[in-house]
Design an enzyme around this catalytic site. Structure first.
Site, PDB file in Angstrom:
ATOM      1  N   HIS A 264      -5.627  -3.509   5.547  1.00 23.92           N
ATOM      2  CA  HIS A 264      -5.248  -3.821   4.158  1.00 23.92           C
ATOM      3  C   HIS A 264      -6.437  -4.378   3.380  1.00 23.92           C
ATOM      4  CE1 HIS A 264      -2.887  -4.825   0.686  1.00 23.92           C
ATOM      5  NE2 HIS A 264      -3.309  -6.077   0.742  1.00 23.92           N
TER       6      HIS A 264
ATOM      7  N   ASP B 220       0.840  -1.211   0.000  1.00 22.73           N
ATOM      8  CA  ASP B 220       0.000   0.000   0.000  1.00 22.73           C
ATOM      9  C   ASP B 220       0.873   1.259   0.000  1.00 22.73           C
ATOM     10  OD1 ASP B 220      -2.373  -1.547   0.182  1.00 22.73           O
ATOM     11  OD2 ASP B 220      -1.979  -1.839   2.308  1.00 22.73           O
TER      12      ASP B 220
HETATM   13  N1  LIG Z   1      -0.613  -8.405   1.870  1.00 25.60           N
HETATM   14  C1  LIG Z   1      -0.666  -8.001   0.618  1.00 25.60           C
HETATM   15  O1  LIG Z   1      -0.451  -6.810   0.335  1.00 25.60           O
HETATM   16  C2  LIG Z   1      -0.954  -8.958  -0.476  1.00 25.60           C
HETATM   17  C3  LIG Z   1      -1.417 -10.209  -0.199  1.00 25.60           C
HETATM   18  N2  LIG Z   1      -1.649 -11.119  -1.187  1.00 25.60           N
HETATM   19  C4  LIG Z   1      -2.128 -12.443  -0.784  1.00 25.60           C
HETATM   20  O2  LIG Z   1      -1.055 -13.377  -0.809  1.00 25.60           O
HETATM   21  C5  LIG Z   1      -1.577 -14.691  -0.933  1.00 25.60           C
HETATM   22  C6  LIG Z   1      -0.793 -15.486  -1.976  1.00 25.60           C
HETATM   23  O3  LIG Z   1      -0.949 -14.924  -3.255  1.00 25.60           O
HETATM   24  P1  LIG Z   1      -0.244 -15.614  -4.543  1.00 25.60           P
HETATM   25  O4  LIG Z   1       1.162 -15.936  -4.245  1.00 25.60           O
HETATM   26  O5  LIG Z   1      -0.569 -14.775  -5.705  1.00 25.60           O
HETATM   27  O6  LIG Z   1      -1.062 -16.984  -4.637  1.00 25.60           O
HETATM   28  P2  LIG Z   1      -0.636 -18.329  -5.365  1.00 25.60           P
HETATM   29  O7  LIG Z   1      -1.828 -19.197  -5.437  1.00 25.60           O
HETATM   30  O8  LIG Z   1       0.103 -18.030  -6.620  1.00 25.60           O
HETATM   31  O9  LIG Z   1       0.415 -18.970  -4.348  1.00 25.60           O
HETATM   32  C7  LIG Z   1       0.060 -19.414  -3.087  1.00 25.60           C
HETATM   33  C8  LIG Z   1       0.938 -20.576  -2.715  1.00 25.60           C
HETATM   34  O10 LIG Z   1       0.544 -21.004  -1.418  1.00 25.60           O
HETATM   35  C9  LIG Z   1       0.666 -22.418  -1.406  1.00 25.60           C
HETATM   36  N3  LIG Z   1      -0.088 -22.992  -0.310  1.00 25.60           N
HETATM   37  C10 LIG Z   1      -1.412 -23.234  -0.206  1.00 25.60           C
HETATM   38  N4  LIG Z   1      -1.688 -23.830   0.956  1.00 25.60           N
HETATM   39  C11 LIG Z   1      -0.525 -23.927   1.637  1.00 25.60           C
HETATM   40  C12 LIG Z   1      -0.157 -24.447   2.903  1.00 25.60           C
HETATM   41  N5  LIG Z   1      -1.034 -24.977   3.730  1.00 25.60           N
HETATM   42  N6  LIG Z   1       1.144 -24.394   3.234  1.00 25.60           N
HETATM   43  C13 LIG Z   1       2.074 -23.837   2.419  1.00 25.60           C
HETATM   44  N7  LIG Z   1       1.778 -23.346   1.213  1.00 25.60           N
HETATM   45  C14 LIG Z   1       0.500 -23.403   0.819  1.00 25.60           C
HETATM   46  C15 LIG Z   1       0.171 -22.840  -2.778  1.00 25.60           C
HETATM   47  O11 LIG Z   1       0.592 -24.172  -3.090  1.00 25.60           O
HETATM   48  C16 LIG Z   1       0.794 -21.789  -3.664  1.00 25.60           C
HETATM   49  O12 LIG Z   1       2.058 -22.187  -4.141  1.00 25.60           O
HETATM   50  C17 LIG Z   1      -3.064 -14.512  -1.281  1.00 25.60           C
HETATM   51  O13 LIG Z   1      -3.825 -14.731  -0.133  1.00 25.60           O
HETATM   52  C18 LIG Z   1      -3.149 -13.067  -1.713  1.00 25.60           C
HETATM   53  O14 LIG Z   1      -4.428 -12.529  -1.533  1.00 25.60           O
HETATM   54  C19 LIG Z   1      -1.414 -10.804  -2.497  1.00 25.60           C
HETATM   55  C20 LIG Z   1      -0.939  -9.564  -2.838  1.00 25.60           C
HETATM   56  C21 LIG Z   1      -0.720  -8.518  -1.865  1.00 25.60           C
HETATM   57  O1  LIG Z   2      -5.914  -7.318  -4.022  1.00 23.20           O
HETATM   58  C1  LIG Z   2      -5.586  -8.468  -3.668  1.00 23.20           C
HETATM   59  O2  LIG Z   2      -6.372  -9.419  -3.576  1.00 23.20           O
HETATM   60  C2  LIG Z   2      -4.156  -8.715  -3.327  1.00 23.20           C
HETATM   61  C3  LIG Z   2      -3.721  -7.643  -2.434  1.00 23.20           C
HETATM   62  O3  LIG Z   2      -3.934  -7.672  -1.245  1.00 23.20           O
HETATM   63  C4  LIG Z   2      -3.182  -6.433  -3.040  1.00 23.20           C
HETATM   64  O4  LIG Z   2      -2.784  -6.423  -4.209  1.00 23.20           O
HETATM   65  O5  LIG Z   2      -3.130  -5.424  -2.325  1.00 23.20           O
END
Ligand SMILES: NC(=O)C1=CN([C@@H]2O[C@H](COP(=O)(O)OP(=O)(O)OC[C@H]3O[C@@H](n4cnc5c(N)ncnc54)[C@H](O)[C@@H]3O)[C@@H](O)[C@H]2O)C=CC1
Ligand SMILES: O=C([O-])CC(=O)C(=O)O
Length: 348
Positions: free
Chosen positions: A212, A185
């Site tokens: 967030h 952010d």
């Molecule tokens: N805090 C923030 O600003 C942001 C948060 N996110 C969040 O981050 C998370 C991940 O996003 P991506 O990497 O794009 O998703 P993705 O689906 O590409 O990767 C997630 C990974 O987590 C693994 N996974 C699932 N269950 C698991 C477990 N029990 N133990 C270990 N690994 C496990 C999956 O196998 C996969 O490799 C989502 O919840 C998304 O909303 C995404 C962008 C920004």
């Molecule tokens: O928007 C989403 O779902 C992933 C996230 O938290 C971000 O990009 O800030």
């Protein structure tokens, strides 16, 4: 110029703070004779996990990079292990290997879980991601109870309170070391504000507080450094773009997930700040943490990190009219999301 030097230069350009001169090929210093930290990435084979692991493999603050996922971890680790940096890469796959992955970790970064698709809110991820984060945190409590924990998995407004409750149950909770990652952010706010005022993004710093998700993300444009003068309409438009920026990426990716590369960059910078703090440096970051700055039990704000975690909460400062209105608007949603996380642990 060799390929390694080009990568080092690129990373140095991206972030001169955590990629000091010399980058991947930095000469050993006296500090490097003491044990460098072990950092685990849980969810390491995912959209965020892979580029995050790449950036951490290039960080001279990391000793060992422990990659954990439920699938595909070995391939990511084999790939990264060919990069000529001294960071040792290890991998573990599946719940029975979680202990191995977490053993002796100093910092655990969690991007495990499902991302949004168009039309979903972050809260729509709760049903799947709450259990994933709770299980991983139970593992942290068991195998590396003293580690710092940085949570990326959404909905962050609820997953951080979930982690806190899991740690409390296990008797290992240290609120100073549990951090929800809201740094993306801040990067977005810096970028969009810089664009609006015609400055370089690197020269702009906007505090972002609250939480967030949507309206809980509250950029304090009136506290931007350097000071910005924009009309009330422009400030409102900028605020809304920052609040909706995650959705902007989800829409653009059209069903192929949410922000991964910018998030990995933000998480790598955040992890580096934690590692610098662990070394005893004082570092200011925005993070979503247990907090007494407002009447909400968790709140994102600027905090000073030091060797033992969050050591100081920087004052919120004064709000202008728009920020005061937005602060009022975020409270009930954020309070509800926090309570939902707490209830999840106590009802399950
Ligand atoms: N805090 C923030 O600003 C942001 C948060 N996110 C969040 O981050 C998370 C991940 O996003 P991506 O990497 O794009 O998703 P993705 O689906 O590409 O990767 C997630 C990974 O987590 C693994 N996974 C699932 N269950 C698991 C477990 N029990 N133990 C270990 N690994 C496990 C999956 O196998 C996969 O490799 C989502 O919840 C998304 O909303 C995404 C962008 C920004
Ligand atoms: O928007 C989403 O779902 C992933 C996230 O938290 C971000 O990009 O800030």
């Amino acid at each position: 110029m060799e390929a390694g030097d080009r990568v080092a230069n690129l990373l140095g350009h991206l972030n001169p703070v955590y990629m000091p001169e010399g980058g991947l090929r930095a000469a050993p210093t006296s500090a490097s004779s003491s044990k460098k930290p072990k950092v685990a990435v849980l969810g390491a084979a995912g959209g965020i996990g892979q580029p995050l692991a790449l950036l951490l493999k290039g960080s001279n603050l990391v000793g060992e990079l422990s990659l954990y996922d439920i699938v595909g971890t070995e391939g990511v680790a084999a790939d990264l292990s060919h990069i000529d940096s001294s960071v040792k890469v290890s991998s573990a796959t599946g719940a029975d290997k979680l202990g191995e992955a977490l053993y002796d970790c100093d910092l655990v970064v969690i991007p495990a879980g499902v991302p949004r698709k168009p039309g979903m809110t972050r809260d729509d991820l709760f049903n799947i991601n709450a259990g994933i984060v709770a299980n991983l945190c139970a593992g942290i409590a068991k195998y590396c109870p003293g580690a710092w924990v940085a949570i990326i998995s959404n909905p962050v407004n609820s997953t951080v309170p979930i982690a806190a409750e899991v740690f409390k149950k296990a008797g290992t909770y240290d609120p100073r070391k549990l951090l929800g990652v809201t740094k993306l952010d801040v990067l977005r706010a810096n970028t969009f504000v810089a664009e609006a005022i015609g400055k370089a993004p690197e020269s702009v710093s906007v505090p972002v507080i609250g939480g967030h998700a949507g309206v809980t993300i509250l950029p304090l444009l009136s506290q931007t450094t350097p000071r910005v003068e924009v009309s009330a309409d422009k400030a409102k438009a900028l605020t809304e773009r920052i609040q909706d920026a995650g959705t902007e990426v989800v829409k653009a990716k059209a069903g192929k997930g949410s922000a991964t590369l910018s998030m990995a960059y933000a998480a790598a910078k955040f992890a580096e700040s934690c590692l610098l703090a662990l070394q005893g440096q004082s570092v200011v970051e925005c993070a979503y943490v247990e907090s007494h700055l407002t009447d909400l039990p968790f709140f994102a704000s600027q905090v000073r990190l030091g060797r033992s975690g969050v050591e100081e909460y920087l004052p919120l400062g004064s709000f202008n009219e728009l920020e005061t209105k937005n602060f009022g608007a975020l409270k009930s949603e954020l309070r509800g999301s926090i309570q939902k996380g707490v209830d999840f642990v106590h009802k399950s």
